[in-house]
Write a protein that holds these residues in place. Structure first.
Motif, PDB file in Angstrom:
ATOM      1  N   ILE A 246      -0.053 -13.566   2.921  1.00  0.00           N
ATOM      2  CA  ILE A 246       0.680 -12.692   3.841  1.00  0.00           C
ATOM      3  C   ILE A 246       1.985 -12.299   3.168  1.00  0.00           C
ATOM      4  O   ILE A 246       2.729 -13.168   2.704  1.00  0.00           O
ATOM      5  CB  ILE A 246       0.977 -13.384   5.185  1.00  0.00           C
ATOM      6  N   VAL A 247       2.258 -10.992   3.123  1.00  0.00           N
ATOM      7  CA  VAL A 247       3.524 -10.486   2.607  1.00  0.00           C
ATOM      8  C   VAL A 247       4.366 -10.072   3.806  1.00  0.00           C
ATOM      9  O   VAL A 247       4.007  -9.141   4.533  1.00  0.00           O
ATOM     10  CB  VAL A 247       3.321  -9.301   1.648  1.00  0.00           C
ATOM     11  N   ALA A 248       5.489 -10.765   4.018  1.00  0.00           N
ATOM     12  CA  ALA A 248       6.325 -10.536   5.209  1.00  0.00           C
ATOM     13  C   ALA A 248       7.773 -10.333   4.779  1.00  0.00           C
ATOM     14  O   ALA A 248       8.669 -11.071   5.195  1.00  0.00           O
ATOM     15  CB  ALA A 248       6.197 -11.711   6.174  1.00  0.00           C
ATOM     16  N   THR A 249       8.001  -9.304   3.966  1.00  0.00           N
ATOM     17  CA  THR A 249       9.327  -9.072   3.392  1.00  0.00           C
ATOM     18  C   THR A 249      10.004  -7.818   3.927  1.00  0.00           C
ATOM     19  O   THR A 249      11.189  -7.600   3.677  1.00  0.00           O
ATOM     20  CB  THR A 249       9.230  -9.000   1.862  1.00  0.00           C
ATOM     21  N   ASN A 250       9.282  -6.948   4.604  1.00  0.00           N
ATOM     22  CA  ASN A 250       9.825  -5.784   5.317  1.00  0.00           C
ATOM     23  C   ASN A 250      10.856  -5.008   4.500  1.00  0.00           C
ATOM     24  O   ASN A 250      10.559  -4.564   3.389  1.00  0.00           O
ATOM     25  CB  ASN A 250      10.391  -6.216   6.668  1.00  0.00           C
ATOM     26  N   GLY A 251      12.091  -4.852   4.959  1.00  0.00           N
ATOM     27  CA  GLY A 251      13.079  -4.044   4.258  1.00  0.00           C
ATOM     28  C   GLY A 251      13.501  -4.609   2.923  1.00  0.00           C
ATOM     29  O   GLY A 251      14.106  -3.897   2.107  1.00  0.00           O
ATOM     30  N   TYR A 252      13.215  -5.880   2.679  1.00  0.00           N
ATOM     31  CA  TYR A 252      13.568  -6.518   1.417  1.00  0.00           C
ATOM     32  C   TYR A 252      12.373  -6.624   0.479  1.00  0.00           C
ATOM     33  O   TYR A 252      12.367  -7.425  -0.459  1.00  0.00           O
ATOM     34  CB  TYR A 252      14.197  -7.891   1.691  1.00  0.00           C
ATOM     35  N   GLY A 369      -1.613  -5.559   9.415  1.00  0.00           N
ATOM     36  CA  GLY A 369      -3.014  -5.543   9.038  1.00  0.00           C
ATOM     37  C   GLY A 369      -3.201  -5.868   7.570  1.00  0.00           C
ATOM     38  O   GLY A 369      -2.299  -6.360   6.887  1.00  0.00           O
ATOM     39  N   PRO A 370      -4.400  -5.583   7.059  1.00  0.00           N
ATOM     40  CA  PRO A 370      -4.716  -5.955   5.679  1.00  0.00           C
ATOM     41  C   PRO A 370      -4.007  -5.094   4.641  1.00  0.00           C
ATOM     42  O   PRO A 370      -3.649  -3.948   4.906  1.00  0.00           O
ATOM     43  CB  PRO A 370      -6.235  -5.757   5.604  1.00  0.00           C
ATOM     44  N   VAL A 371      -3.804  -5.672   3.483  1.00  0.00           N
ATOM     45  CA  VAL A 371      -3.334  -4.939   2.311  1.00  0.00           C
ATOM     46  C   VAL A 371      -4.573  -4.355   1.638  1.00  0.00           C
ATOM     47  O   VAL A 371      -5.415  -5.097   1.140  1.00  0.00           O
ATOM     48  CB  VAL A 371      -2.574  -5.858   1.336  1.00  0.00           C
ATOM     49  N   GLU A 372      -4.689  -3.051   1.658  1.00  0.00           N
ATOM     50  CA  GLU A 372      -5.880  -2.411   1.131  1.00  0.00           C
ATOM     51  C   GLU A 372      -6.013  -2.670  -0.365  1.00  0.00           C
ATOM     52  O   GLU A 372      -5.036  -2.664  -1.112  1.00  0.00           O
ATOM     53  CB  GLU A 372      -5.836  -0.911   1.412  1.00  0.00           C
ATOM     54  N   GLY A 373      -7.247  -2.927  -0.800  1.00  0.00           N
ATOM     55  CA  GLY A 373      -7.506  -3.149  -2.212  1.00  0.00           C
ATOM     56  C   GLY A 373      -7.323  -4.582  -2.663  1.00  0.00           C
ATOM     57  O   GLY A 373      -7.551  -4.898  -3.842  1.00  0.00           O
ATOM     58  N   MET A 374      -6.910  -5.467  -1.761  1.00  0.00           N
ATOM     59  CA  MET A 374      -6.758  -6.890  -2.076  1.00  0.00           C
ATOM     60  C   MET A 374      -7.542  -7.700  -1.050  1.00  0.00           C
ATOM     61  O   MET A 374      -7.389  -7.498   0.156  1.00  0.00           O
ATOM     62  CB  MET A 374      -5.293  -7.317  -2.059  1.00  0.00           C
ATOM     63  N   ASP A 375      -8.374  -8.593  -1.499  1.00  0.00           N
ATOM     64  CA  ASP A 375      -9.130  -9.435  -0.586  1.00  0.00           C
ATOM     65  C   ASP A 375      -8.215 -10.489   0.033  1.00  0.00           C
ATOM     66  O   ASP A 375      -7.368 -11.076  -0.645  1.00  0.00           O
ATOM     67  CB  ASP A 375     -10.276 -10.136  -1.328  1.00  0.00           C
ATOM     68  N   ASN A 376      -8.392 -10.707   1.318  1.00  0.00           N
ATOM     69  CA  ASN A 376      -7.656 -11.759   2.028  1.00  0.00           C
ATOM     70  C   ASN A 376      -6.148 -11.648   1.837  1.00  0.00           C
ATOM     71  O   ASN A 376      -5.452 -12.642   1.614  1.00  0.00           O
ATOM     72  CB  ASN A 376      -8.133 -13.145   1.577  1.00  0.00           C
ATOM     73  N   ALA A 377      -5.647 -10.430   1.930  1.00  0.00           N
ATOM     74  CA  ALA A 377      -4.206 -10.200   1.831  1.00  0.00           C
ATOM     75  C   ALA A 377      -3.770  -9.350   3.020  1.00  0.00           C
ATOM     76  O   ALA A 377      -4.445  -8.381   3.380  1.00  0.00           O
ATOM     77  CB  ALA A 377      -3.850  -9.509   0.523  1.00  0.00           C
ATOM     78  N   TRP A 378      -2.620  -9.702   3.607  1.00  0.00           N
ATOM     79  CA  TRP A 378      -2.161  -9.088   4.845  1.00  0.00           C
ATOM     80  C   TRP A 378      -0.666  -8.809   4.782  1.00  0.00           C
ATOM     81  O   TRP A 378       0.064  -9.444   4.017  1.00  0.00           O
ATOM     82  CB  TRP A 378      -2.442 -10.032   6.033  1.00  0.00           C
ATOM     83  N   THR A 379      -0.230  -7.881   5.588  1.00  0.00           N
ATOM     84  CA  THR A 379       1.202  -7.615   5.682  1.00  0.00           C
ATOM     85  C   THR A 379       1.540  -7.069   7.063  1.00  0.00           C
ATOM     86  O   THR A 379       0.672  -6.533   7.769  1.00  0.00           O
ATOM     87  CB  THR A 379       1.668  -6.624   4.590  1.00  0.00           C
ATOM     88  N   ALA A 380       2.800  -7.194   7.439  1.00  0.00           N
ATOM     89  CA  ALA A 380       3.320  -6.559   8.648  1.00  0.00           C
ATOM     90  C   ALA A 380       4.734  -6.085   8.330  1.00  0.00           C
ATOM     91  O   ALA A 380       5.493  -6.789   7.654  1.00  0.00           O
ATOM     92  CB  ALA A 380       3.335  -7.534   9.828  1.00  0.00           C
ATOM     93  N   MET A 381       5.064  -4.874   8.800  1.00  0.00           N
ATOM     94  CA  MET A 381       6.350  -4.302   8.399  1.00  0.00           C
ATOM     95  C   MET A 381       6.680  -3.067   9.227  1.00  0.00           C
ATOM     96  O   MET A 381       5.875  -2.601  10.031  1.00  0.00           O
ATOM     97  CB  MET A 381       6.313  -3.911   6.920  1.00  0.00           C
ATOM     98  N   CYS A 382       7.887  -2.555   9.009  1.00  0.00           N
ATOM     99  CA  CYS A 382       8.359  -1.281   9.558  1.00  0.00           C
ATOM    100  C   CYS A 382       8.491  -1.305  11.083  1.00  0.00           C
ATOM    101  O   CYS A 382       7.747  -0.638  11.805  1.00  0.00           O
ATOM    102  CB  CYS A 382       7.465  -0.117   9.107  1.00  0.00           C
ATOM    103  N   TYR A 383       9.487  -2.058  11.547  1.00  0.00           N
ATOM    104  CA  TYR A 383       9.722  -2.196  12.985  1.00  0.00           C
ATOM    105  C   TYR A 383      10.815  -1.260  13.487  1.00  0.00           C
ATOM    106  O   TYR A 383      11.189  -1.320  14.663  1.00  0.00           O
ATOM    107  CB  TYR A 383      10.080  -3.655  13.301  1.00  0.00           C
TER     108      TYR A 383
END
Length: 443
Positions: A246-252, A369-383
């Motif tokens: 999971i990539v949860a870094t948003n603005g950073y 949702g998922p990071v396209e092009g990477m298996d089992n990778a997810w992200t959430a961002m842009c609030y």
């Protein structure tokens, strides 16, 4: 790392005079990664999103590690204005209806309400004392013609959130504790509350460790690779191998960690002043005694709230650079705006000023949702500046997607964000956008 802002934005200077660290005894130090580790799930970023995902996953029995470049709450989660309220999408109802239809748009707005309830439940369940106050949020019209905006919003809230808002006329603002020469009316939406974001995020970190999750601080991820179908995250002191990422870094975030992020988010700066504690006489002189969290109808909005300790928090958008000179200029602008809105407090010191980065999406809708092009990778961002509630809930939604248990993610939040047209130079649009919005705010 390929990042959009000046180096100062990613260093300690913007938060050297932040108020929030002064409200806690100490920020717990989580040790860095040393050596090689193998886990079920690795999360990059110990803010609201990453910690909410980690908490839900650890509670479900997953072996979870959170990697944070600094310490939990160092980024936007520990430096925002503490507004836990409706929001997340910058796109309006008509735009969402056109893209997603009635049912999915309604599901999205229900998620905004669920996000506020989610944070409230976390505070209660984990006994996190976060200095909460405010019965919903209040929007103030800074022009007479914006009374129509308030009325339209009231109708939208009735339709989309099934809630009745209260319209406050200019004549009754003062008796309600909203006295200012700046405003011509107000609308209170009875959903949401204010909190101390540092106490909330540190409480989350404690809950994660109690649930069995591990948090490593001082562990910036410098490379994301793969080996035998697993993600390999490299840090200065070691590595973490995980089946799920999971990539949860948003603005950073960085445009190259992973490369799919490139051009899909636009960091923008928000800035906050906090006064010394105000006396009863000073509150009475200004006539601002309400502890409601408030914002105004400007495009480049101000947001402010009188906190339980009688300090006034005052924030604004609009800065385009993070340099010492720009930081000083923005502080001067914030101070001038503060004095214009609250003229009886011109003498009141504002010892705290800091800034941080939030993130916008090209389609003006958050993503979880998922990071396209990477298996089992997810992200959430842009609030879009509403990460206390939506960023928290987005982390919970990612956990639900991964383990297949929990709240469903509405279609608008699962729509992958498009790239900004200018790619790595997308920040160049800000001067034009801010000039445009500034002109609209004068009208």
């Amino acid at each position: 790392m390929r990042r959009l802002y000046e180096p100062m934005a990613y260093g300690p200077e913007p938060i050297a005079h932040s108020f929030w660290p002064t409200t806690v005894e100490a920020v717990p130090e989580h040790s860095p990664v040393e050596g090689a580790h193998e886990v079920d799930i690795a999360i990059i970023g110990a803010g609201f999103t990453g910690l909410n995902a980690a908490l839900a996953l650890a509670a479900a029995g997953c072996n979870v590690v959170v990697l944070e470049a600094e310490q939990p709450g160092w980024g936007a989660s520990g430096r925002n204005g503490g507004f836990c309220c409706l929001g997340g999408a910058k796109a309006g109802p008509s735009q969402l209806l056109k893209r997603f239809g009635e049912a999915d748009t309604q599901a999205y707005y229900h998620a905004e309400r669920a996000a506020v309830d989610h944070v409230a439940a976390l505070l209660d369940r984990h006994e996190i004392e976060a200095d909460t106050h405010s019965d919903g949020e209040t929007l103030l019209a800074f022009r007479p013609k914006d009374i129509a905006v308030l009325r339209d919003l009231s109708v939208e809230m009735r339709r989309l959130q099934q809630v009745e808002c209260e319209l406050i006329t200019q004549e009754t603002l003062a008796e309600r504790g909203f006295a200012s020469p700046e405003f011509h009316g107000a609308l209170t939406t009875p959903i949401g509350f204010a909190l101390n974001p540092m106490k909330y995020v540190l409480g989350l970190a404690g809950a994660v460790t109690q649930a069995g999750g591990r948090i490593f601080g001082g562990s910036p991820v410098t490379r994301i690779g793969s080996e035998n179908g697993r993600h390999v995250l490299t840090t200065p002191g070691g590595s973490v191998k995980a089946k799920t990422l999971i990539v949860a870094t948003n603005g950073y975030s960085a445009d190259d960690l992973p490369g799919w992020l490139a051009g899909r988010y636009l960091p923008v700066q928000s800035n906050v002043l906090v006064t010394r504690p105000l006396s009863e006489e000073e509150l009475t002189a200004q006539g601002w005694t309400s502890h409601q969290m408030c914002y105004d109808t400007r495009h480049l909005l101000h947001y402010f709230r009188l906190m339980p300790d009688r300090r006034m928090l005052f924030g604004l958008r609009g800065a385009m650079k993070t340099t010492p000179r720009a930081h000083a200029q923005t502080r001067a602008i914030a101070r001038a705006d503060f004095e214009r809105i609250f003229p009886e407090w011109r003498h009141v010191e504002t010892p705290h000023f800091w800034s941080g980065l939030l993130a916008l999406a090209r389609d003006l809708v958050p993503y979880a949702g998922p990071v396209e092009g990477m298996d089992n990778a997810w992200t959430a961002m842009c609030y879009h500046g509403n990460g206390v509630a939506m960023g928290s809930y987005a982390g919970r939604l990612l956990a639900a997607q991964i383990i297949g248990e929990g709240p469903a993610t509405p279609a608008p939040l699962r729509s992958a964000p498009r790239r900004f047209e200018l790619g790595r130079w997308r920040r160049a649009v800000l001067p034009f956008a801010y000039t445009f919005y500034g002109l609209q705010d004068r009208g």
